[in-house]
Structures are given as C-alpha cells and as structure tokens.
Scaffold this motif. Sequence first.
Motif: not given
Length: 177
Positions: A45-51, A137-142, A169-172
């Motif tokens: 989650a951190l890797a995807f969020g930080l990336a 989760l996609t809606a939250q991100f968008i 990261a939260l979504g992951h």
Amino acid sequence: MRELRSSSFWRAILAEFLGSLLYALLGLGASLRWAPGPPSVLGAALAFGLAQATLVQVLGHVSGGHINPAITLAFLLASQLSLPRALGYLLAQLLGAMAGAGVLYGVTPAPIRGTLGLSALHPGVGPGQGTVVELLLTAQFILCVLASFDDRHDGRPDSAALPVGFSLALGHLFGVR
C-alpha cells in the motif's frame, strides 16, 4: 486535431507512458514475496501510494500526472481533458504499465516472480462483492484526485501529490485483502 501537432501533447503522452511504467514497476515490485510468509499489505500500500504521489509531483506539470486510466476517464467526463488527449493518455498508460511489468519480469529472479504481484479475490469474497469494493475504492480515489486538482479547492493544485498518494494507499489498505 491541432493538439496532435503540438510538442506539449507528445511530451504529455511520453510522461504518462513513463509514469505508468514506473508505477507498475515500483508498485508491483514492492508486492513481490522475497521472503517466506504472508505478503506485506502495508508495504504494498505504501509503495503504490508513494509511487503515485511521487509521479504526480514529478509529472504533474507535464501531463497532470494521471498515471491511472480511471483518473484520465474521470477528467474526460468532467470536461477537463480533450478526447484526443484522453485517448493518447489511455494508450500510453496501458503500454507503460505493460512495459513496467515486462521490466520487472526481466529483472526479477524466476523463483521470486510468482504472479508478479497480481492480486486475486479472497476465497470468501465473490466476484460481485469484489466488483463493488473495487468500484467504491476507485470512486474514493477519483473524488480525492478531482478535489485535489480543483483550483477552487484551495487555490494550490500543485499540492495534490500528497493527498492523492494517501488516498491510493488507503484504498490498498482496505481492499488488498
């Protein structure tokens, strides 16, 4: 169609390709199991969020730093992106992600590769439930991305990288298991 002849258009397409390549490489690479035991959900989650946050910061001024086809589609539907640019971004993102996965495949030892970080539904979760969770989760991100890039929000769309990365990261953290 004049947009297709501009150098800024092609720089943006290249930025989306490069961003998607790096996103797939870094995110999936962090999801690999290098040691026995369960995979680290927090690490992935951190890797995807930080990336995502890093790439938004680095590429945002060139292309908007969408990196994700869902974001590109959201900007298109919100009339903040032209159709030719959206189609170019989508193609660049898909090709970039495949190239990133290909690079990861090439640099990862065969015993470690596994599924290259591909996730699957938990045995107790059905396809309908998985789809609903993914949609939410996609809606939250968008929604976070659109709010973060909205000039009316705080007048500083250049500060979008951090909330966008945290949102991903939260979504992951919620959806990976």
